[in-house]
Design an enzyme around this catalytic site. Sequence first.
Site, PDB file in Angstrom:
ATOM      1  N   SER A  39       0.808  -1.230   0.000  1.00 51.39           N
ATOM      2  CA  SER A  39       0.000   0.000   0.000  1.00 51.39           C
ATOM      3  C   SER A  39       0.839   1.277   0.000  1.00 51.39           C
ATOM      4  O   SER A  39       0.323   2.335  -0.355  1.00 51.39           O
ATOM      5  CB  SER A  39      -0.924   0.007   1.219  1.00 51.39           C
ATOM      6  OG  SER A  39      -0.192  -0.220   2.404  1.00 51.39           O
ATOM      7  N   ASP A 339      -3.269   7.686   8.412  1.00 52.97           N
ATOM      8  CA  ASP A 339      -4.450   6.928   8.864  1.00 52.97           C
ATOM      9  C   ASP A 339      -4.142   5.848   9.900  1.00 52.97           C
ATOM     10  O   ASP A 339      -4.987   5.014  10.179  1.00 52.97           O
ATOM     11  CB  ASP A 339      -5.151   6.291   7.655  1.00 52.97           C
ATOM     12  CG  ASP A 339      -4.276   5.251   6.955  1.00 52.97           C
ATOM     13  OD1 ASP A 339      -3.131   5.013   7.405  1.00 52.97           O
ATOM     14  OD2 ASP A 339      -4.724   4.672   5.943  1.00 52.97           O
ATOM     15  N   HIS A 342      -0.471   4.364   7.162  1.00 55.21           N
ATOM     16  CA  HIS A 342       0.094   5.015   5.968  1.00 55.21           C
ATOM     17  C   HIS A 342       0.440   6.462   6.250  1.00 55.21           C
ATOM     18  O   HIS A 342      -0.041   7.035   7.228  1.00 55.21           O
ATOM     19  CB  HIS A 342      -0.907   4.876   4.816  1.00 55.21           C
ATOM     20  CG  HIS A 342      -1.368   3.460   4.634  1.00 55.21           C
ATOM     21  ND1 HIS A 342      -2.582   3.008   5.095  1.00 55.21           N
ATOM     22  CD2 HIS A 342      -0.734   2.394   4.105  1.00 55.21           C
ATOM     23  CE1 HIS A 342      -2.695   1.714   4.834  1.00 55.21           C
ATOM     24  NE2 HIS A 342      -1.592   1.314   4.238  1.00 55.21           N
TER      25      HIS A 342
END
Length: 376
Positions: A39, A339, A342
């Site tokens: 990610s 978040d 990330h």
Amino acid sequence: MWTLKTMSTFSTAVFLLLLTPSSATPPPPFKKIYAFGDSYTDTGNTKSGTGPRAFTYVSNLPYGRTFFHRPTNRYSDGRLVIDFVAESLSLPYLPPYLNRNADTSAGINYAVAGSTAIRHAFFVKNNLTLILTPQSLQTQLNWFNKTLKGKKCKNAVLSPAECEAVFRDALVWVGEIGANDYAYSVGSTVRSGTILRRAVRSVTEFVEVLLNKGAKYVVVQGLPTTGCLTLAMYLSPETDRDDIGCVATVNNQSYIHNTLLQTNIQNLRRKYPKSIIVYADYWNAYRSIVKNAPKLGFHELYKTCCGSSGGSYNFDLLGTCGSSSASSCKNPSQYINWDGVHLTEGMYKILSDLFLKGAFTHPPFESLLRSKQNAA
Ligand SMILES: *[C@@H]1O[C@H](CO)[C@@H](O)[C@H](O)[C@H]1NC(C)=O
Ligand SMILES: *[C@@H]1O[C@H](CO)[C@@H](O)[C@H](O)[C@H]1NC(C)=O
Ligand SMILES: *[C@@H]1O[C@H](CO)[C@@H](O)[C@H](O)[C@H]1NC(C)=O
């Protein structure tokens, strides 16, 4: 003979012709990028509901609020390191592999959120599938193989002529991968030493497959200081802290992972002397940013910009970013963490500067660029 008048007009034209190319900036050395990772590098292979369960709202605002002003399925408020890499090479942002309609002439991004380094079957065997998406480096290699098949470059023969065209002007970017392997096995009976050995081996073998196919210019990112991520801080006892205030055992684990990975990269350099393999030291880059945070404009090192519950972490696993109970801060650029897991665009921007222009790539990224320019 030329008359003086025609001569001067002519020579002015010639002079301009000669001057223009040499005074302009040299053309970007790479025509495309192939990127891999999780990610931290994924530019849209994952959508809400298909990624890691705790971070499943990536298709919702406020993801994407800062630069794109809409969700792009990037796990950040804006651009990622790979986006700044593309910008620095004057290339368009990389389209995700799964976007079949995209223009792939400047490269493809195979990175997918939730991806592990170790193949999925390992986690299935150890009953670690509840929190896991089936993606791994294996998936990404499978996707890449499909791309290459269309280009008649599919065998693992060292630099076959068909593959040379694929890699000649391509930068291969292997983004951070392996953090999920450790995260998924927390609390299980699988020992972290097992994850360590298998994860590093998977990354090494993956890079070797690419080198075997003929990859010439490769950047491999190590793991970041995963102990500085909000989720790690939130889950750990307050006694488990290192000199920069992050989770000591977790940072230690990623440090050891990176040490082993660098040993293997050094071996690959010896085995593939015609390729340049740059190690991007995510761990020390992140650490140096934490240490210099106020100077860089970061006011919050561990607290999320986007989350719920307030408190020192503003993080709740049941109300993560993008869910209806979460909200985001006024100034994301003052936060390192977006978040819980990330990072913010502001953080990714500074990290990319440290990788591309700073002292956190070995050998320096700029020397890779020079080698490419000299080879052209
Ligand atoms: C996984 O779960 C199955 C069924 O509950 C069990 O039989 C097996 O022993 C478990 N395997 C491991 C490695 O824990
Ligand atoms: C991809 O192709 C290489 C040969 O170039 C092969 O070694 C590898 O096993 C393939 N991987 C997958 C996942 O298809
Ligand atoms: C880090 O790991 C090394 C090697 O396993 C160990 O000796 C050291 O005590 C660890 N430090 C912390 C803070 O966990």
